[in-house]
Design a protein around this motif. Structure first.
Motif, mmCIF file in Angstrom:
data_model
loop_
_atom_site.group_PDB
_atom_site.id
_atom_site.type_symbol
_atom_site.label_atom_id
_atom_site.label_comp_id
_atom_site.label_asym_id
_atom_site.label_seq_id
_atom_site.Cartn_x
_atom_site.Cartn_y
_atom_site.Cartn_z
ATOM 1 N N LYS A 15 11.427 -15.906 22.467
ATOM 2 C CA LYS A 15 9.994 -16.094 22.671
ATOM 3 C C LYS A 15 9.166 -14.989 22.011
ATOM 4 N N SER A 16 9.544 -13.741 22.241
ATOM 5 C CA SER A 16 8.761 -12.634 21.682
ATOM 6 C C SER A 16 8.816 -12.647 20.160
ATOM 7 N N THR A 17 9.978 -12.938 19.628
ATOM 8 C CA THR A 17 10.122 -12.973 18.176
ATOM 9 C C THR A 17 9.247 -14.064 17.577
ATOM 10 N N HIS A 58 14.038 -19.412 27.872
ATOM 11 C CA HIS A 58 14.944 -18.587 28.664
ATOM 12 C C HIS A 58 15.006 -17.199 28.017
ATOM 13 N N ILE A 59 15.370 -16.184 28.807
ATOM 14 C CA ILE A 59 15.499 -14.840 28.276
ATOM 15 C C ILE A 59 16.393 -14.841 27.037
ATOM 16 N N ASP A 60 15.924 -14.154 26.002
ATOM 17 C CA ASP A 60 16.699 -13.994 24.766
ATOM 18 C C ASP A 60 16.732 -15.223 23.861
ATOM 19 N N LEU A 76 3.632 -8.314 22.110
ATOM 20 C CA LEU A 76 3.047 -8.752 23.379
ATOM 21 C C LEU A 76 3.572 -8.001 24.599
ATOM 22 N N ASP A 77 4.769 -7.505 24.522
ATOM 23 C CA ASP A 77 5.319 -6.790 25.681
ATOM 24 C C ASP A 77 4.895 -5.339 25.623
ATOM 25 N N ARG A 78 4.043 -4.937 26.536
ATOM 26 C CA ARG A 78 3.517 -3.596 26.421
ATOM 27 C C ARG A 78 4.216 -2.562 27.289
HETATM 28 P P1 GTP Z 1 12.722 -11.985 26.640
HETATM 29 O O1 GTP Z 1 11.524 -11.175 26.224
HETATM 30 O O2 GTP Z 1 13.833 -11.164 27.186
HETATM 31 O O3 GTP Z 1 12.389 -13.215 27.432
HETATM 32 O O4 GTP Z 1 13.398 -12.511 25.338
HETATM 33 P P2 GTP Z 1 12.733 -13.353 24.266
HETATM 34 O O5 GTP Z 1 12.938 -14.780 24.601
HETATM 35 O O6 GTP Z 1 11.364 -12.860 24.002
HETATM 36 O O7 GTP Z 1 13.688 -13.065 23.065
HETATM 37 P P3 GTP Z 1 13.471 -12.099 21.838
HETATM 38 O O8 GTP Z 1 12.335 -12.558 21.004
HETATM 39 O O9 GTP Z 1 13.477 -10.698 22.317
HETATM 40 O O10 GTP Z 1 14.780 -12.446 21.040
HETATM 41 C C1 GTP Z 1 16.056 -12.237 21.584
HETATM 42 C C2 GTP Z 1 17.030 -11.904 20.484
HETATM 43 O O11 GTP Z 1 17.179 -13.024 19.614
HETATM 44 C C3 GTP Z 1 16.559 -10.757 19.600
HETATM 45 O O12 GTP Z 1 17.666 -9.993 19.279
HETATM 46 C C4 GTP Z 1 15.992 -11.458 18.377
HETATM 47 O O13 GTP Z 1 16.083 -10.674 17.235
HETATM 48 C C5 GTP Z 1 16.875 -12.669 18.274
HETATM 49 N N1 GTP Z 1 16.209 -13.801 17.623
HETATM 50 C C6 GTP Z 1 15.011 -14.342 17.936
HETATM 51 N N2 GTP Z 1 14.723 -15.374 17.127
HETATM 52 C C7 GTP Z 1 15.768 -15.497 16.276
HETATM 53 C C8 GTP Z 1 16.079 -16.386 15.191
HETATM 54 O O14 GTP Z 1 15.328 -17.288 14.850
HETATM 55 N N3 GTP Z 1 17.255 -16.193 14.583
HETATM 56 C C9 GTP Z 1 18.109 -15.210 14.926
HETATM 57 N N4 GTP Z 1 19.245 -15.099 14.258
HETATM 58 N N5 GTP Z 1 17.867 -14.357 15.914
HETATM 59 C C10 GTP Z 1 16.717 -14.494 16.584
#
Ligand code: GTP
Length: 596
Positions: free
Chosen positions: A19-21, A14-16, A43-45
């Motif tokens: 996934k990207s991290t 799900h968003i946030d 990955l997000d360009r």
């Molecule tokens: P979309 O690209 O919007 O789908 O989001 P995403 O799922 O790729 O999430 P993203 O990787 O942008 O992470 C969302 C938020 O969660 C960011 O602020 C990250 O820094 C945070 N985050 C990701 N993984 C972790 C983790 O393992 N621990 C913590 N504390 N924060 C995390």
């Protein structure tokens, strides 16, 4: 590479949920990207994606990883994250043998996770359940591991726990991908068949097409054929992303990479299509190809009429990279020259509109979005209506509208509120399941038209932001739909015609007539504003004639958006539109369409 050493996987989240991290962490851990060069969210360009935190276009990255001393190749395929792009998601999933189901350990499963999980199951992928963000103090890994295990039918102990942020558990996760995800299998000696799962326009190189080779092999300089159209091309370049484009001699069974043929338009390289050899090619395409079909239409008009050619050029450019975007010129008595534009859904509309405004510097006004209707007349003739003002007059036998299957997830205290909302939006409930004691999944069939109309906002406000929603088109249904026209002094104002359910026609008519009464300046004569279904008037307001002692009050209900538009308008000379005998400043129409 020996297919037995390849693993193709994607991440569903799900968003946030991170996934990207996680993807970034994997790139780093496998040494594909050095920490120093690591840009956030590699990955997000696209800028808009980054700003809005959504992933629109998917791509693939190749990473080396050794398990038990044997070097393997991991192909991570990125899936687009939003409901409008379900078909692209399904093609990305079809290119994989396994997926990581990533869930935030402080949030639990959300609707989008679930919808994509169903798609992964339909594609028979091996699913690796993973909880992310275990470093967070608010994480409840035990609780959500139970939820996940219950959902996919595994043991809670099999749910992996990672922190994409600190890197904890990510190496073990890569090991598990190699252990659990099956290697791709295909006919190495047969004619080549490769499935296109993404297609991206690049200003310098033309279209870059991402494929997974299912059978045989593709090599540089070979002549290939697109099986849906029969079009042939030469493979100018073939290679893999790791993470930058790296040319190679070819791609064999199970491999994932890119092709460049010099075509300039993504519609010549369509997602879901099968690539084969021009000569002695395969005769049977891989299954699952679908043409993108726009589901939502809206009129887009430049606020300044002289921007029309610029809008046309901008749409043409966007279309190079967006096979689902369709448009045709349209004129409106109220708004002038513009385009009828078709989109996959609301987010797609919003993204396109935002890109037009931001990247191309255009100021636009959009008519209320509508879905596509199929109309059958009593004499048996059929019409497809993408613009309400073209709704046929005469004896209509049946009108059909698109419906979607919606999945909603929310804390159980909101069940009542959600059911009530879906009820007023003509939904019918298909089922309800408890994911855990306090969270519930509701399944509904809903008319797409009702979702297009501020459903998200209503859902969020009724559930204090806790509900999540995902939907996919499931077909169409007959419904009691009528066209409501808005008339000014007896003449139709095309941009305000709408197709609505007969039970809601009156409310729509009253609202629009009231809005226009506030916005239309007084004339020398009395101007009736009417809402009508055919010749039957269902609501009426009146703009009274100018009297000497009364200063004409032009605009009511100012809000900042309206004011901004009006100010912009002042820069040029005031443009008046004639609707029959009535002279109306264009901004009155714009204001009526833009605020709610
Ligand atoms: P979309 O690209 O919007 O789908 O989001 P995403 O799922 O790729 O999430 P993203 O990787 O942008 O992470 C969302 C938020 O969660 C960011 O602020 C990250 O820094 C945070 N985050 C990701 N993984 C972790 C983790 O393992 N621990 C913590 N504390 N924060 C995390």
């Amino acid at each position: 590479t020996d297919p037995a050493l390849i693993r193709n996987f994607c991440i569903i989240a799900h968003i946030d949920h991170g996934k990207s991290t996680l993807a970034d962490r994997m790139l780093q851990l496998t040494g594909v990207v050095e920490q120093r060069q690591m840009r956030a969210q590699y990955l997000d360009r696209m800028d808009i994606e980054r700003e809005r935190g959504i992933t629109i276009k998917s791509q693939a990255v190749r990473m080396p990883w050794a398990a038990d001393g044997t070097p393997h190749v991991l192909n991570m395929i990125d899936t687009p994250g939003h409901v409008d792009f379900t078909y692209e998601v399904s093609r990305s999933l079809a290119a994989c043998e396994g997926c990581i189901l990533l869930v935030d350990a402080a949030q639990g499963i959300e609707a989008q996770t679930l919808a994509n999980l169903y798609l992964a199951m339909e594609n028979d992928l091996t699913i690796i359940p993973v909880l992310n963000k275990i470093d967070l103090p608010a994480a409840q890994p035990d609780k959500f591991a139970a939820e996940l295990a219950h959902l996919i039918g595994c043991d809670p102990g099999d749910v992996l726990r990672v922190s994409a942020k600190t890197g904890e558990g990510v190496g073990e996760l890569l090991d598990e991908v190699i252990r659990q995800v099956p290697a791709p299998v295909g006919d190495a000696d047969g004619p080549a068949r490769a499935m296109i799962f993404d297609s991206v326009y690049d200003a310098y190189r033309g279209v870059v097409t991402y494929v997974k080779v299912v059978d045989g092999a593709l090599g540089r300089r070979e002549r290939i054929q697109m099986m849906s159209t029969g079009a042939t091309h030469e493979l100018l370049e073939i290679g893999v992303n790791s993470p930058e484009m790296t040319p190679s001699d070819g791609l064999a069974v199970g491999e994932v990479g890119y092709l460049i043929t010099g075509v300039k338009d993504v519609r010549q390289s369509k997602v879901g299509d099968t690539v084969t050899f021009q000569r002695n090619g395969a005769t049977q395409a891989l299954g699952g190809y679908k043409d993108p079909r726009p589901m939502v239409f809206s009129g887009l008009y430049p606020i300044d009429g002289s921007d029309y050619p610029a809008l046309r050029d901008a749409l043409e450019k966007l279309q190079l990279n967006d096979a689902a975007l369709v448009y045709e010129p349209e004129t409106s008595a109220a708004l002038g020259f513009g385009f009828r534009v078709g989109f996959l859904g609301l987010l797609h509309l919003e993204v396109v509109r935002e890109r037009l405004e931001r990247e191309f510097g255009l100021d636009l006004i959009a008519t209320a979005p509508n879905v596509v209707y199929q109309v059958t007349m009593e004499d048996g003739s059929e019409f497809t209506v993408t613009n309400p003002s073209e709704f046929p007059v005469g004896k209509i036998a049946e009108v059909r509208e698109p419906v979607v299957r919606a999945t909603l997830i929310a804390p159980s205290e909101f069940i009542g509120a959600i059911m009530e909302l879906c009820q007023t939006r003509r939904g019918s409930m298909q089922g309800m399941d408890y994911l855990s004691e306090e969270r519930v999944e509701l399944r509904y069939t809903l008319p797409l038209a009702e979702i297009v109309f501020d459903f998200f906002d209503a859902l969020k406000s009724k559930t204090r932001g806790y509900a999540s929603l995902d939907y996919e088109p499931t077909g169409e249904q007959a419904a009691a739909l009528v066209k409501v026209d808005i008339l000014l002094h007896g003449d139709k104002v095309d941009a305000f015609s709408a197709i609505v359910h007969k039970d809601k026609a009156y409310a729509y008519g009253v609202k629009m007539a009231g809005k226009l009464r506030e916005l239309i300046p007084r004339q020398q004569f009395e101007v009736p504003i009417q809402a009508a279904i055919g010749s039957r008037v269902i609501a009426r307001e009146t703009v009274r004639a100018i009297r000497k002692d009364v200063l004409s009050k032009c605009y009511g209900g100012d809000i900042s958006r309206k004011r901004k538009l009006l100010e912009k308008q002042k820069e040029g000379k005031k443009r008046m539109k004639m609707v029959g005998r009535v002279e109306v400043p264009q901004e009155a129409f714009i204001a009526a369409l833009s605020s709610d």
